[in-house]
Scaffold this active site. Structure first.
Site, PDB file in Angstrom:
ATOM      1  CG  ASP A   8      -1.925  -1.079   1.258  1.00 43.00           C
ATOM      2  OD1 ASP A   8      -2.216  -1.626   0.174  1.00 43.00           O
ATOM      3  OD2 ASP A   8      -2.422  -1.396   2.345  1.00 43.00           O
TER       4      ASP A   8
ATOM      5  CG  ASP B 101       1.153   3.377   4.770  1.00 40.76           C
ATOM      6  OD1 ASP B 101      -0.074   3.187   4.686  1.00 40.76           O
ATOM      7  OD2 ASP B 101       1.961   2.471   5.041  1.00 40.76           O
TER       8      ASP B 101
END
EC number: 2.7.7.66
Length: 204
Positions: free
Chosen positions: A129, A131
């Site tokens: 992912d 961040d």
């Protein structure tokens, strides 16, 4: 040198600064000159709470670092992606950079993407992912939060944004929702609040 803030990367922590029962991988991290990341926690004057990162999520360790040991400090705002990458998380960072720059707020990548950009170590993978930290010293309207989230959700991977307020951090995704209270991460622990920019309110 500025006072370390959550998500800043710090270099210089000695192996001797680890507890005697620290795992071998943590000793190797410091011995190889890798940085530690500032954690959101309170500690005594002259110290900063940090975290060590190994291989995979299972290798994480909290520790304390003397401020006098800091040799170099780098915040997320200094990190940007350069060139093309096969990884969706880095592609996402490149695609959202103009959007976030247009907001006129300080921001930068954290987590694995930030660590890789700061150290050159290949920790990002196909399932990573992205961040991000967005510094919001003044209130961000919830309608604006929803608009920004809609744009970020079009990226090639999931993007998780932490809004850094004077009282702590709140997830953009949560602030963009219609929840009456949201989780604020503060140095004193998590709190449920109705306004992350106001004085912290303890949930009943």
């Amino acid at each position: 040198m500025n006072a370390p803030r959550p998500h800043d990367l710090l270099w210089g922590m000695p192996v001797s600064g680890l507890p005697t029962d620290a795992p071998q991988w943590a000793l190797e991290v410091l011995a190889s000159g890798q940085p530690v990341v500032v954690r959101r926690a309170t500690c005594e004057a002259g110290w900063v709470a940090v975290g060590l990162r190994g291989h995979g999520r299972a290798q994480r360790l909290g520790a304390l670092m003397r401020l006098t040991d800091i040799q170099r400090q780098q915040g997320p705002e200094a990190l940007r992606v350069h060139g093309q990458s096969p990884w969706p998380a880095l592609q996402a960072l490149a695609s959202v950079t103009p959007v976030l720059q247009a907001r006129g707020l300080a921001w930068g990548p954290t987590g694995g993407v930030g660590y890789q950009l700061a150290t050159g170590m290949e920790v990002v993978h196909a399932g990573s992912d992205l961040d991000l930290l967005l510094r919001t010293p003044r209130p961000l309207a919830r309608a604006q939060a929803r608009e920004l989230l809609d744009i970020l959700d079009c990226a090639p991977c999931r993007i998780d944004v932490q809004l850094e307020t004077p009282s702590g951090a709140v997830a953009l995704r949560e602030w963009a929702s219609f929840a009456l209270r949201v989780l604020l991460k503060s140095p004193h622990g998590p709190r449920l609040v109705s306004d992350p920019w106001a004085v912290m309110e303890r949930a009943p």
